[in-house]
Design a protein around this motif. Sequence first.
Motif, short mmCIF file in Angstrom:
data_model
loop_
_atom_site.label_atom_id
_atom_site.label_comp_id
_atom_site.label_asym_id
_atom_site.label_seq_id
_atom_site.Cartn_x
_atom_site.Cartn_y
_atom_site.Cartn_z
N THR A 1 0.83 -1.21 0.00
CA THR A 1 0.00 0.00 0.00
C THR A 1 0.87 1.25 0.00
N ASP A 2 2.17 1.09 -0.15
CA ASP A 2 3.10 2.21 -0.13
C ASP A 2 3.22 2.81 -1.53
N ALA A 3 2.77 4.05 -1.69
CA ALA A 3 2.72 4.67 -3.02
C ALA A 3 4.10 4.84 -3.63
N ASP A 4 5.11 5.16 -2.81
CA ASP A 4 6.46 5.33 -3.35
C ASP A 4 7.02 4.00 -3.85
N TYR A 5 6.77 2.92 -3.12
CA TYR A 5 7.24 1.61 -3.55
C TYR A 5 6.58 1.23 -4.88
N ILE A 6 5.30 1.46 -5.00
CA ILE A 6 4.60 1.17 -6.24
C ILE A 6 5.20 1.97 -7.40
N ARG A 7 5.50 3.23 -7.15
CA ARG A 7 6.09 4.08 -8.18
C ARG A 7 7.44 3.54 -8.63
N ARG A 8 8.24 3.05 -7.69
CA ARG A 8 9.59 2.59 -8.01
C ARG A 8 9.63 1.17 -8.55
N VAL A 9 8.74 0.31 -8.08
CA VAL A 9 8.82 -1.13 -8.40
C VAL A 9 7.77 -1.57 -9.41
N ASN A 10 6.50 -1.27 -9.16
CA ASN A 10 5.45 -1.64 -10.12
C ASN A 10 5.41 -0.68 -11.30
N ARG A 11 5.78 0.56 -11.09
CA ARG A 11 5.94 1.57 -12.13
C ARG A 11 4.71 1.67 -13.06
N PRO A 12 3.57 2.10 -12.52
CA PRO A 12 2.37 2.25 -13.36
C PRO A 12 2.64 3.17 -14.54
N MET B 1 9.77 -9.58 -2.13
CA MET B 1 11.15 -9.80 -2.59
C MET B 1 12.10 -8.91 -1.80
N LYS B 2 13.37 -9.05 -2.12
CA LYS B 2 14.42 -8.28 -1.47
C LYS B 2 15.35 -7.74 -2.55
N GLY B 3 16.50 -7.25 -2.12
CA GLY B 3 17.46 -6.71 -3.08
C GLY B 3 17.32 -5.21 -3.22
N GLU C 1 18.49 1.71 -4.35
CA GLU C 1 17.44 1.78 -3.32
C GLU C 1 16.89 0.38 -3.03
N SER C 2 16.59 0.14 -1.78
CA SER C 2 16.06 -1.16 -1.37
C SER C 2 14.68 -1.39 -1.98
N VAL C 3 14.43 -2.64 -2.36
CA VAL C 3 13.09 -3.05 -2.82
C VAL C 3 12.52 -4.12 -1.90
N ASP C 4 13.05 -4.21 -0.70
CA ASP C 4 12.62 -5.21 0.27
C ASP C 4 11.27 -4.80 0.86
N ASN C 5 10.23 -5.57 0.57
CA ASN C 5 8.90 -5.28 1.13
C ASN C 5 8.45 -6.36 2.11
N THR C 6 9.44 -7.08 2.70
CA THR C 6 9.10 -8.18 3.61
C THR C 6 9.01 -7.75 5.07
N HIS D 1 18.49 -6.95 -12.48
CA HIS D 1 19.24 -8.06 -11.90
C HIS D 1 19.66 -7.84 -10.44
N GLY D 2 19.19 -6.75 -9.83
CA GLY D 2 19.51 -6.53 -8.43
C GLY D 2 18.48 -7.10 -7.48
N LEU D 3 17.47 -7.79 -8.02
CA LEU D 3 16.38 -8.29 -7.19
C LEU D 3 16.71 -9.67 -6.63
N LEU D 4 16.21 -9.95 -5.43
CA LEU D 4 16.48 -11.22 -4.77
C LEU D 4 15.17 -11.84 -4.27
N LYS D 5 15.15 -13.17 -4.20
CA LYS D 5 14.00 -13.88 -3.66
C LYS D 5 13.85 -13.60 -2.17
N ALA D 6 12.60 -13.52 -1.72
CA ALA D 6 12.34 -13.58 -0.29
C ALA D 6 12.62 -15.01 0.18
#
Length: 312
Positions: free
Chosen positions: A202-213, A240-242, A247-252, A284-289
Amino acid sequence: MSPDLRPATPYKDTKRPPVPSGGFFVLRHFTFPAGCRTAPPAASASCPKIIFYTVSTIIFPSPIFGPVHSRRLGVSLGINLMPADGKVCTFDCLYCECGFNADHRPHRPRPTRTEVAAALEEQLRRMQDKGRLPDVLTFAGNGEPTAHPDFAGIIDDTISLRDRLCPAAKVSVLSNATLAHRENVRRALLRVDNNILKLDTTDADYIRRVNRPTGPYDVDAIVRTLESYNGHVIVQTLFMKGESGGESVDNTGDAYVLPWLEALRRIAPRQVMIYTIDRETPDHGLLKATHAELDRIADMVRSAGFSVSVSY
């Protein structure tokens, strides 16, 4: 080969991962041994036939692909409403197995409603003859299925074909929910067995950076839309992590998980699907949770009173 040129994953050209029937992998870069001057697949004594590359994306056949084994749905016959040569999506996710939108602009049109129905019937009859019918007919592929202008009619046709040829199969739609507020899309999604709508956070900044509507996106409005389905919805969330771009994309962690749980309480979904990346990603900077991280989140979802499935 100079160490600084060495790619992440080397493959001999005869050892490539399997390509989906009728589809193809897109190779984001090649690196050749020092002294090579020819493009693949040529070889010589000075340039052995070894191609180093990173496989990043998969472009699926259209309009039908598979059947494939889905981690979440079983034996799935895929229905791809996007062009067979590229990607059309209202998101541009860092983790999308089909790659970035800009890398795969299609030149062919979307399949028509008539073409989808004809191809689906042909494949179902072929599977019927072999005695191996699918568990589920899944709308997925190279982009957002609900963006097809005839999405509602295609759902009608698919349900009719399912009822005639494989009545035990479920009809599922994997959607990013960006168009779920449209009335024609809503009516269609209410008719399918598994209305699977994405909400990674539900984090708008994360969505902007990761899902990129690719267009306007209001996460509060999306939650209200999912809530309006009155329980006829399965919420799908990728953890995921990484990092990306430093910038971190860890949403765990709880900073992301707890507000997401509050949204689930509002939406009251029939089920929650949590999963992590399973294939090569364009970033390629993304990692599995980890299993432990997914299990912790799943326990929190169960404690909130929801059925949850986990794909590691």
